[in-house]
Design an enzyme around this catalytic site. Sequence first.
Site, PDB file in Angstrom:
ATOM      1  N   GLY A  74       1.901   7.819  -0.114  1.00 46.95           N
ATOM      2  CA  GLY A  74       2.931   8.939  -0.292  1.00 46.95           C
ATOM      3  C   GLY A  74       3.371   8.981  -1.753  1.00 46.95           C
ATOM      4  O   GLY A  74       2.537   8.773  -2.490  1.00 46.95           O
ATOM      5  N   PHE A 120       0.740  -1.245   0.201  1.00 46.80           N
ATOM      6  CA  PHE A 120      -0.155  -0.156   0.222  1.00 46.80           C
ATOM      7  C   PHE A 120       1.033   1.292   0.135  1.00 46.80           C
ATOM      8  O   PHE A 120       1.845   1.424   0.886  1.00 46.80           O
ATOM      9  CB  PHE A 120      -0.848   0.043   1.186  1.00 46.80           C
ATOM     10  CG  PHE A 120      -1.615   1.105   1.302  1.00 46.80           C
ATOM     11  CD1 PHE A 120      -2.772   1.746   0.508  1.00 46.80           C
ATOM     12  CD2 PHE A 120      -1.646   2.229   2.422  1.00 46.80           C
ATOM     13  CE1 PHE A 120      -3.659   2.633   0.606  1.00 46.80           C
ATOM     14  CE2 PHE A 120      -2.385   3.268   2.424  1.00 46.80           C
ATOM     15  CZ  PHE A 120      -3.436   3.457   1.387  1.00 46.80           C
ATOM     16  N   GLY A 121       0.675   2.083  -0.907  1.00 48.37           N
ATOM     17  CA  GLY A 121       1.490   3.497  -0.941  1.00 48.37           C
ATOM     18  C   GLY A 121       0.303   4.336  -0.703  1.00 48.37           C
ATOM     19  O   GLY A 121      -0.581   4.721  -1.289  1.00 48.37           O
ATOM     20  N   GLU A 160      13.323  -1.514   7.170  1.00 51.35           N
ATOM     21  CA  GLU A 160      13.156  -0.183   7.626  1.00 51.35           C
ATOM     22  C   GLU A 160      13.864   0.834   6.384  1.00 51.35           C
ATOM     23  O   GLU A 160      15.018   0.405   6.018  1.00 51.35           O
ATOM     24  CB  GLU A 160      14.240   0.361   8.910  1.00 51.35           C
ATOM     25  CG  GLU A 160      14.125  -0.661   9.840  1.00 51.35           C
ATOM     26  CD  GLU A 160      13.465   0.375  11.195  1.00 51.35           C
ATOM     27  OE1 GLU A 160      13.795   1.436  11.046  1.00 51.35           O
ATOM     28  OE2 GLU A 160      13.097  -0.182  12.290  1.00 51.35           O
TER      29      GLU A 160
HETATM   30  C1  BEZ Z   1       4.561   5.629   0.472  1.00 52.47           C
HETATM   31  O1  BEZ Z   1       3.508   5.088   0.561  1.00 52.47           O
HETATM   32  O2  BEZ Z   1       4.669   6.294  -0.494  1.00 52.47           O
HETATM   33  C2  BEZ Z   1       5.795   5.312   1.228  1.00 52.47           C
HETATM   34  C3  BEZ Z   1       5.713   5.377   2.633  1.00 52.47           C
HETATM   35  C4  BEZ Z   1       6.996   5.231   3.405  1.00 52.47           C
HETATM   36  C5  BEZ Z   1       8.043   5.369   2.761  1.00 52.47           C
HETATM   37  C6  BEZ Z   1       8.133   5.101   1.476  1.00 52.47           C
HETATM   38  C7  BEZ Z   1       7.010   5.366   0.515  1.00 52.47           C
END
Ligand code: BEZ
Length: 244
Positions: free
Chosen positions: A23, A20-21, A110
């Site tokens: 960001g 799931f993205g 991480e």
């Molecule tokens: C994202 O959901 O885009 C994301 C979240 C944390 C680290 C990298 C990407």
Amino acid sequence: MADHQKEIEEFGNNDDFWLFGYGSLIWKPPPHYDQRVPGYIEGYVRRFWQASEDHRGTPEAPGRVVTLIDKAHWDTLTDHHESTERVWGAAYHIPAHHAAEVREYLDIREINGYSIQFTPFHPAASTSASILRHTTCSVTFDTHSAIRCLVYIGLPSNPQFLGPQDPDALARKILESTGPSGENREYLYNLEKALLGLSRESEDAHVSDLARRCREIEGREGGGGGGGEIGEKLQKVGSTEEVE
Ligand code: BEZ
């Protein structure tokens, strides 16, 4: 080994998985996905509360990127913006034969303070049969059922987690920050635009308010607008750009 730890150790070893993205992954997909599904998760609040020293800022002048805060923890904090019931984003299916490679790409456990969690993902109601019809993907899913998804979260215990921020100060910090992946404002504007493109309900008031504040400051004080490159990025299926 605790169940959660075991789950983390084992994901992607042999099987396909869903990521799931919420960001940059929304407009900058991971490599080798074969299906992208707009939808949401529940029980979290998205905030620009994670310092970015490696993508949208530097160690000397960290930028700001989003993380998710557990709703139960968020409820104990004083915030300037309301929470929403849902965190909208995009889920990506990673087929088994690329799972190990993508797992490595995501840098296991991480990435810059982010930790792995698993959470149910709900496909948007509008995720119609058209996705299923046009996909060459080997998996199908029921749009009424949740999909177990892996998600990266910058937990409050990680050193980059900043906690509640004054919105005007946050907007100014975003405007002044830049890093190896580009201007911080571009990340904010791309996120706002990508969210609006997911569904009719997917606007995030925290993100839109920050973008509005940034545009207002730019209009008043100059500084040029951040662009948008979402369409272009989304064409890059199998992109190997670094996740941020
Ligand atoms: C994202 O959901 O885009 C994301 C979240 C944390 C680290 C990298 C990407």
